[in-house]
Design a protein around this motif. Structure first.
Motif, PDB file in Angstrom:
ATOM      1  N   UNK A 153       0.911  -1.336   0.160  1.00 21.29           N
ATOM      2  CA  UNK A 153       0.138   0.214   0.093  1.00 21.29           C
ATOM      3  C   UNK A 153       0.818   1.249   0.116  1.00 21.29           C
ATOM      4  N   UNK A 154       1.831   1.346   0.763  1.00 21.62           N
ATOM      5  CA  UNK A 154       2.769   2.224   0.816  1.00 21.62           C
ATOM      6  C   UNK A 154       3.500   2.557  -0.515  1.00 21.62           C
ATOM      7  N   UNK A 155       3.854   1.640  -1.086  1.00 19.38           N
ATOM      8  CA  UNK A 155       4.490   1.798  -2.499  1.00 19.38           C
ATOM      9  C   UNK A 155       3.477   2.340  -3.558  1.00 19.38           C
ATOM     10  N   UNK A 156       2.158   1.816  -3.408  1.00 17.78           N
ATOM     11  CA  UNK A 156       1.336   2.355  -4.304  1.00 17.78           C
ATOM     12  C   UNK A 156       0.890   3.717  -3.919  1.00 17.78           C
ATOM     13  N   UNK A 157       0.852   4.175  -2.809  1.00 18.57           N
ATOM     14  CA  UNK A 157       0.720   5.494  -2.410  1.00 18.57           C
ATOM     15  C   UNK A 157       1.598   6.303  -2.944  1.00 18.57           C
ATOM     16  N   UNK A 158       3.011   5.936  -3.067  1.00 18.79           N
ATOM     17  CA  UNK A 158       4.002   6.720  -3.796  1.00 18.79           C
ATOM     18  C   UNK A 158       4.397   6.553  -5.004  1.00 18.79           C
ATOM     19  N   UNK A 159       3.348   5.839  -5.901  1.00 23.05           N
ATOM     20  CA  UNK A 159       3.110   5.788  -7.145  1.00 23.05           C
ATOM     21  C   UNK A 159       4.478   4.689  -7.623  1.00 23.05           C
ATOM     22  N   UNK A 160       4.920   3.798  -6.691  1.00 28.31           N
ATOM     23  CA  UNK A 160       5.985   2.918  -7.139  1.00 28.31           C
ATOM     24  C   UNK A 160       5.436   1.781  -7.492  1.00 28.31           C
ATOM     25  N   UNK A 161       5.194   1.591  -8.695  1.00 28.82           N
ATOM     26  CA  UNK A 161       4.307   0.400  -9.283  1.00 28.82           C
ATOM     27  C   UNK A 161       4.979  -0.919  -9.020  1.00 28.82           C
ATOM     28  N   UNK A 162       6.555  -0.810  -9.406  1.00 26.99           N
ATOM     29  CA  UNK A 162       7.585  -2.159  -9.074  1.00 26.99           C
ATOM     30  C   UNK A 162       7.420  -2.537  -7.861  1.00 26.99           C
ATOM     31  N   UNK A 163       7.652  -1.789  -6.560  1.00 30.71           N
ATOM     32  CA  UNK A 163       7.605  -1.953  -5.326  1.00 30.71           C
ATOM     33  C   UNK A 163       6.088  -2.451  -4.885  1.00 30.71           C
ATOM     34  N   UNK A 164       5.226  -1.958  -5.319  1.00 25.78           N
ATOM     35  CA  UNK A 164       3.869  -2.222  -5.314  1.00 25.78           C
ATOM     36  C   UNK A 164       3.685  -3.904  -5.372  1.00 25.78           C
ATOM     37  N   UNK A 165       3.977  -3.994  -6.825  1.00 24.05           N
ATOM     38  CA  UNK A 165       3.837  -5.400  -7.393  1.00 24.05           C
ATOM     39  C   UNK A 165       4.727  -6.446  -6.453  1.00 24.05           C
ATOM     40  N   UNK A 166       6.000  -5.974  -6.249  1.00 22.51           N
ATOM     41  CA  UNK A 166       6.835  -6.906  -5.311  1.00 22.51           C
ATOM     42  C   UNK A 166       6.456  -7.251  -4.239  1.00 22.51           C
ATOM     43  N   UNK A 167       5.807  -6.158  -3.369  1.00 24.13           N
ATOM     44  CA  UNK A 167       5.107  -6.625  -2.004  1.00 24.13           C
ATOM     45  C   UNK A 167       3.847  -7.436  -1.914  1.00 24.13           C
ATOM     46  N   UNK A 168       3.237  -7.309  -3.074  1.00 22.74           N
ATOM     47  CA  UNK A 168       1.868  -7.820  -3.302  1.00 22.74           C
ATOM     48  C   UNK A 168       2.251  -9.311  -3.479  1.00 22.74           C
ATOM     49  N   UNK A 169       3.043  -9.623  -4.389  1.00 19.32           N
ATOM     50  CA  UNK A 169       3.834 -10.862  -4.377  1.00 19.32           C
ATOM     51  C   UNK A 169       4.141 -11.573  -3.264  1.00 19.32           C
ATOM     52  N   UNK A 170       4.913 -10.873  -2.548  1.00 17.97           N
ATOM     53  CA  UNK A 170       5.468 -11.275  -1.259  1.00 17.97           C
ATOM     54  C   UNK A 170       4.429 -11.762  -0.382  1.00 17.97           C
ATOM     55  N   UNK A 171       3.397 -11.079  -0.152  1.00 16.86           N
ATOM     56  CA  UNK A 171       2.232 -11.247   0.472  1.00 16.86           C
ATOM     57  C   UNK A 171       1.728 -12.509   0.035  1.00 16.86           C
ATOM     58  N   UNK A 172       1.285 -12.853  -1.258  1.00 12.44           N
ATOM     59  CA  UNK A 172       0.805 -14.021  -1.670  1.00 12.44           C
ATOM     60  C   UNK A 172       1.750 -15.263  -1.317  1.00 12.44           C
ATOM     61  N   UNK A 173       3.239 -15.073  -1.565  1.00 15.69           N
ATOM     62  CA  UNK A 173       4.024 -16.109  -1.014  1.00 15.69           C
ATOM     63  C   UNK A 173       3.939 -16.471   0.454  1.00 15.69           C
ATOM     64  N   UNK A 174       3.903 -15.453   1.234  1.00 11.98           N
ATOM     65  CA  UNK A 174       3.781 -15.832   2.700  1.00 11.98           C
ATOM     66  C   UNK A 174       2.499 -16.688   2.972  1.00 11.98           C
ATOM     67  N   UNK A 175       1.416 -16.180   2.290  1.00 13.93           N
ATOM     68  CA  UNK A 175       0.274 -16.915   2.605  1.00 13.93           C
ATOM     69  C   UNK A 175       0.339 -18.517   1.977  1.00 13.93           C
ATOM     70  N   UNK A 176       0.943 -18.359   1.118  1.00 18.08           N
ATOM     71  CA  UNK A 176       1.148 -20.065   0.474  1.00 18.08           C
ATOM     72  C   UNK A 176       2.188 -20.906   1.738  1.00 18.08           C
ATOM     73  N   UNK A 177       3.079 -19.966   1.896  1.00 19.10           N
ATOM     74  CA  UNK A 177       4.254 -20.885   2.905  1.00 19.10           C
ATOM     75  C   UNK A 177       3.543 -21.139   4.281  1.00 19.10           C
ATOM     76  N   UNK A 178       2.602 -20.333   4.624  1.00 21.20           N
ATOM     77  CA  UNK A 178       1.762 -20.374   5.976  1.00 21.20           C
ATOM     78  C   UNK A 178       0.610 -21.570   5.799  1.00 21.20           C
ATOM     79  N   UNK A 179       0.463 -21.918   4.599  1.00 19.17           N
ATOM     80  CA  UNK A 179      -0.881 -22.798   4.286  1.00 19.17           C
ATOM     81  C   UNK A 179      -0.215 -24.119   4.463  1.00 19.17           C
TER      82      UNK A 179
END
Length: 68
Positions: A34-60
């Motif tokens: 969200x912070x990256x999106x608010x700053x207009x940093x699309x690459x970091x936004x996509x990076x952290x969204x992917x990390x979020x999905x990876x964490x959910x997968x690893x925790x499952x």
């Protein structure tokens, strides 16, 4: 759902957040996205969204994908 991991760095970031934030690691990744999106940093936004999905997968405990 199969989670794509773009790089070793992405997996390392996910593991660092899990080590630091435990059960709240996915939430922390979402906050960073969200912070990256608010700053207009699309690459970091996509990076952290992917990390979020990876964490959910690893925790499952659910088995995802083909079992060989």
């Amino acid at each position: 759902m199969v989670t794509y991991i773009a790089s070793r760095d992405a997996l390392d970031d996910a593991n660092q957040l899990i080590d630091r934030f435990g059960a709240d690691a996915a939430l922390e990744a979402a906050v960073r996205a969200e912070g990256a999106r608010d700053r207009g940093n699309v690459l970091r936004f996509c990076h952290w969204r992917q990390i979020e999905r990876v964490i959910v997968t690893l925790a499952s405990d659910e088995i995802v994908g083909t079992i060989h």
